[in-house]
Design a protein around this motif. Structure first.
Motif, PDB file in Angstrom:
ATOM      1  N   UNK A   1     -40.622 -43.464 -62.961  1.00 50.45           N
ATOM      2  CA  UNK A   1     -39.360 -43.409 -62.224  1.00 50.45           C
ATOM      3  C   UNK A   1     -38.229 -43.141 -63.208  1.00 50.45           C
ATOM      4  N   UNK A   2     -37.333 -42.230 -62.832  1.00 56.21           N
ATOM      5  CA  UNK A   2     -36.126 -41.964 -63.601  1.00 56.21           C
ATOM      6  C   UNK A   2     -34.990 -42.763 -62.965  1.00 56.21           C
ATOM      7  N   UNK A   3     -34.359 -43.660 -63.747  1.00 50.88           N
ATOM      8  CA  UNK A   3     -33.303 -44.504 -63.206  1.00 50.88           C
ATOM      9  C   UNK A   3     -31.968 -43.788 -63.073  1.00 50.88           C
ATOM     10  N   UNK A   4     -31.742 -42.738 -63.853  1.00 48.22           N
ATOM     11  CA  UNK A   4     -30.480 -42.004 -63.796  1.00 48.22           C
ATOM     12  C   UNK A   4     -30.655 -40.668 -63.097  1.00 48.22           C
ATOM     13  N   UNK A   5     -29.683 -40.310 -62.261  1.00 47.36           N
ATOM     14  CA  UNK A   5     -29.681 -38.977 -61.664  1.00 47.36           C
ATOM     15  C   UNK A   5     -28.707 -38.056 -62.382  1.00 47.36           C
ATOM     16  N   UNK A   6     -27.788 -38.634 -63.149  1.00 47.47           N
ATOM     17  CA  UNK A   6     -26.815 -37.909 -63.962  1.00 47.47           C
ATOM     18  C   UNK A   6     -26.682 -38.639 -65.292  1.00 47.47           C
ATOM     19  N   UNK A   7     -26.217 -37.962 -66.337  1.00 47.40           N
ATOM     20  CA  UNK A   7     -25.997 -38.660 -67.604  1.00 47.40           C
ATOM     21  C   UNK A   7     -24.978 -39.794 -67.447  1.00 47.40           C
ATOM     22  N   UNK A   8     -25.138 -40.825 -68.252  1.00 49.30           N
ATOM     23  CA  UNK A   8     -24.271 -41.997 -68.229  1.00 49.30           C
ATOM     24  C   UNK A   8     -23.558 -42.082 -69.576  1.00 49.30           C
ATOM     25  N   UNK A   9     -22.231 -42.142 -69.560  1.00 51.83           N
ATOM     26  CA  UNK A   9     -21.456 -42.270 -70.785  1.00 51.83           C
ATOM     27  C   UNK A   9     -21.226 -43.749 -71.051  1.00 51.83           C
ATOM     28  N   UNK A  10     -21.511 -44.185 -72.278  1.00 50.48           N
ATOM     29  CA  UNK A  10     -21.315 -45.582 -72.657  1.00 50.48           C
ATOM     30  C   UNK A  10     -20.499 -45.641 -73.939  1.00 50.48           C
ATOM     31  N   UNK A  11     -19.652 -46.669 -74.020  1.00 49.37           N
ATOM     32  CA  UNK A  11     -18.762 -46.827 -75.171  1.00 49.37           C
ATOM     33  C   UNK A  11     -19.314 -47.823 -76.179  1.00 49.37           C
ATOM     34  N   UNK A  12     -18.738 -47.785 -77.366  1.00 48.91           N
ATOM     35  CA  UNK A  12     -19.110 -48.697 -78.450  1.00 48.91           C
ATOM     36  C   UNK A  12     -19.241 -50.130 -77.942  1.00 48.91           C
ATOM     37  N   UNK A  13     -20.368 -50.771 -78.252  1.00 53.29           N
ATOM     38  CA  UNK A  13     -20.582 -52.171 -77.910  1.00 53.29           C
ATOM     39  C   UNK A  13     -21.163 -52.420 -76.534  1.00 53.29           C
ATOM     40  N   UNK A  14     -21.215 -51.406 -75.672  1.00 50.67           N
ATOM     41  CA  UNK A  14     -21.783 -51.628 -74.342  1.00 50.67           C
ATOM     42  C   UNK A  14     -23.298 -51.782 -74.450  1.00 50.67           C
ATOM     43  N   UNK A  15     -23.860 -52.572 -73.538  1.00 51.78           N
ATOM     44  CA  UNK A  15     -25.268 -52.966 -73.639  1.00 51.78           C
ATOM     45  C   UNK A  15     -26.003 -52.606 -72.350  1.00 51.78           C
ATOM     46  N   UNK A  16     -27.141 -51.923 -72.492  1.00 51.97           N
ATOM     47  CA  UNK A  16     -28.030 -51.629 -71.364  1.00 51.97           C
ATOM     48  C   UNK A  16     -29.150 -52.673 -71.386  1.00 51.97           C
ATOM     49  N   UNK A  17     -29.321 -53.375 -70.269  1.00 51.88           N
ATOM     50  CA  UNK A  17     -30.342 -54.415 -70.156  1.00 51.88           C
ATOM     51  C   UNK A  17     -31.262 -54.085 -68.989  1.00 51.88           C
TER      52      UNK A  17
END
Length: 120
Positions: free
Chosen positions: A82-98
């Motif tokens: 399964x692909x969780x993203x349908x579009x790219x996701x922009x994340x900034x310094x220090x942000x955390x994916x859990x």
């Protein structure tokens, strides 16, 4: 002189981060955006390696510790990635994916990212 010039350049790094959600059903940090980096997350791919299927929940936490849902209880069938993203996701310094698995010892997760380093 050349070294000083190189330090001021933005560097693009294409890479990936992987996690085997084997231990339990607690949240697991998949990726933290490094210092002086902006990230363009291209893909978060989840696959079941148990043949039983499961679910997964994904969140992003910002620098102020606010948690935002990327998807809750997404079904990951046996042998069906399964692909969780349908579009790219922009994340900034220090942000955390859990990511949090519905069942232990069933899921593998791979995050593909473009890291844009700004050392200025």
């Amino acid at each position: 002189m050349m070294m000083k010039l190189l330090r001021g350049l933005m560097v693009n790094i294409y890479t990936n981060y992987k996690v085997d959600l084997a231990t339990n059903t607690s949240p697991v940090v998949l990726y933290t955006v490094p210092d002086k980096v902006q990230a363009v997350i291209k893909s978060i791919r989840v696959s079941d390696d148990s043949g039983s299927g499961s679910t997964i929940t994904a969140t992003i936490t910002d620098a102020a510790s606010a948690v935002f849902s990327l998807g809750k209880d997404i079904v990951v069938g046996a042998a069906v990635p399964v692909e969780l993203l349908t579009e790219p996701l922009v994340a900034k310094q220090g942000e955390i994916i859990t990511v949090t698995p519905g069942n232990a010892d069933r899921l593998h997760v791979v995050l593909s990212v473009l890291e844009i380093n700004n050392n200025t």
